[in-house]
Design a protein around this motif. Sequence first.
Motif, mmCIF file in Angstrom:
data_model
loop_
_atom_site.group_PDB
_atom_site.id
_atom_site.type_symbol
_atom_site.label_atom_id
_atom_site.label_comp_id
_atom_site.label_asym_id
_atom_site.label_seq_id
_atom_site.Cartn_x
_atom_site.Cartn_y
_atom_site.Cartn_z
ATOM 1 N N ALA A 33 59.275 47.428 -23.274
ATOM 2 C CA ALA A 33 58.991 46.196 -22.548
ATOM 3 C C ALA A 33 59.888 45.083 -23.059
ATOM 4 O O ALA A 33 60.026 44.889 -24.263
ATOM 5 N N SER A 34 60.547 44.354 -22.130
ATOM 6 C CA SER A 34 61.397 43.237 -22.521
ATOM 7 C C SER A 34 60.509 42.038 -22.816
ATOM 8 O O SER A 34 59.679 41.662 -21.994
ATOM 9 N N LEU A 35 60.665 41.465 -23.989
ATOM 10 C CA LEU A 35 59.784 40.377 -24.405
ATOM 11 C C LEU A 35 60.583 39.103 -24.647
ATOM 12 O O LEU A 35 61.732 39.147 -25.073
ATOM 13 N N ARG A 46 55.415 38.698 -22.598
ATOM 14 C CA ARG A 46 56.145 39.265 -21.460
ATOM 15 C C ARG A 46 56.650 38.121 -20.588
ATOM 16 O O ARG A 46 55.936 37.130 -20.399
ATOM 17 N N PRO A 47 57.865 38.221 -20.042
ATOM 18 C CA PRO A 47 58.402 37.125 -19.238
ATOM 19 C C PRO A 47 57.601 36.902 -17.956
ATOM 20 O O PRO A 47 57.063 37.846 -17.385
ATOM 21 N N CYS A 54 47.918 31.401 -26.542
ATOM 22 C CA CYS A 54 47.607 29.981 -26.411
ATOM 23 C C CYS A 54 47.259 29.598 -24.978
ATOM 24 O O CYS A 54 46.781 28.488 -24.739
ATOM 25 N N GLY A 55 47.450 30.494 -24.001
ATOM 26 C CA GLY A 55 47.057 30.188 -22.621
ATOM 27 C C GLY A 55 48.021 29.270 -21.891
ATOM 28 O O GLY A 55 47.683 28.728 -20.849
ATOM 29 N N TYR A 56 49.228 29.100 -22.442
ATOM 30 C CA TYR A 56 50.188 28.186 -21.823
ATOM 31 C C TYR A 56 51.269 28.951 -21.068
ATOM 32 O O TYR A 56 51.635 30.064 -21.441
ATOM 33 N N TYR A 57 51.745 28.327 -19.999
ATOM 34 C CA TYR A 57 52.888 28.871 -19.258
ATOM 35 C C TYR A 57 53.688 27.715 -18.697
ATOM 36 O O TYR A 57 53.134 26.828 -18.045
ATOM 37 N N LYS A 58 54.982 27.678 -18.979
ATOM 38 C CA LYS A 58 55.866 26.589 -18.553
ATOM 39 C C LYS A 58 55.333 25.226 -19.002
ATOM 40 O O LYS A 58 55.301 24.264 -18.213
ATOM 41 N N GLY A 59 54.826 25.157 -20.226
ATOM 42 C CA GLY A 59 54.370 23.891 -20.776
ATOM 43 C C GLY A 59 53.078 23.369 -20.196
ATOM 44 O O GLY A 59 52.725 22.217 -20.383
ATOM 45 N N GLN A 60 52.355 24.210 -19.471
ATOM 46 C CA GLN A 60 51.096 23.784 -18.849
ATOM 47 C C GLN A 60 50.007 24.750 -19.264
ATOM 48 O O GLN A 60 50.244 25.953 -19.355
ATOM 49 N N GLU A 61 48.785 24.228 -19.499
ATOM 50 C CA GLU A 61 47.706 25.122 -19.910
ATOM 51 C C GLU A 61 47.065 25.740 -18.682
ATOM 52 O O GLU A 61 46.660 25.035 -17.759
#
Length: 102
Positions: A33-35, A46-47, A54-61
């Motif tokens: 798997a590419s990480l 995973r991308p 932490c539940g964050y994605y693109k700087g947003q919770e």
Amino acid sequence: MSHVKCQIMAVPRHKHTRSSVGQRRMHIFIKPASLTVCKKCNRAVRPHTVCRNCGYYKGQEFINVLGKLTKKEKKLREKEMQKAEKEQKKTAPATMEELSKK
Ligand SMILES: [Zn+2]
């Protein structure tokens, strides 16, 4: 006799040698798997997915990770997160200095 159906199994015309079978199958395998690294907590993620830690994605919770935990677990998690943030702050200026030296 139309109601009797004659079913003959498909039979291969030639024998496939182990080597030719192996050559066909050489591309069949599970790739690792590419990480990527989570920008917030520096963990392997995973991308294009929300970070499980932490539940964050693109700087947003997106997921409230602390919501389901008990008080003790919450304290531990918060400590971990603060540690990770401190480490990030430490490493960030160091890399900038290195860049300016070069
Ligand atoms: Zn994260």
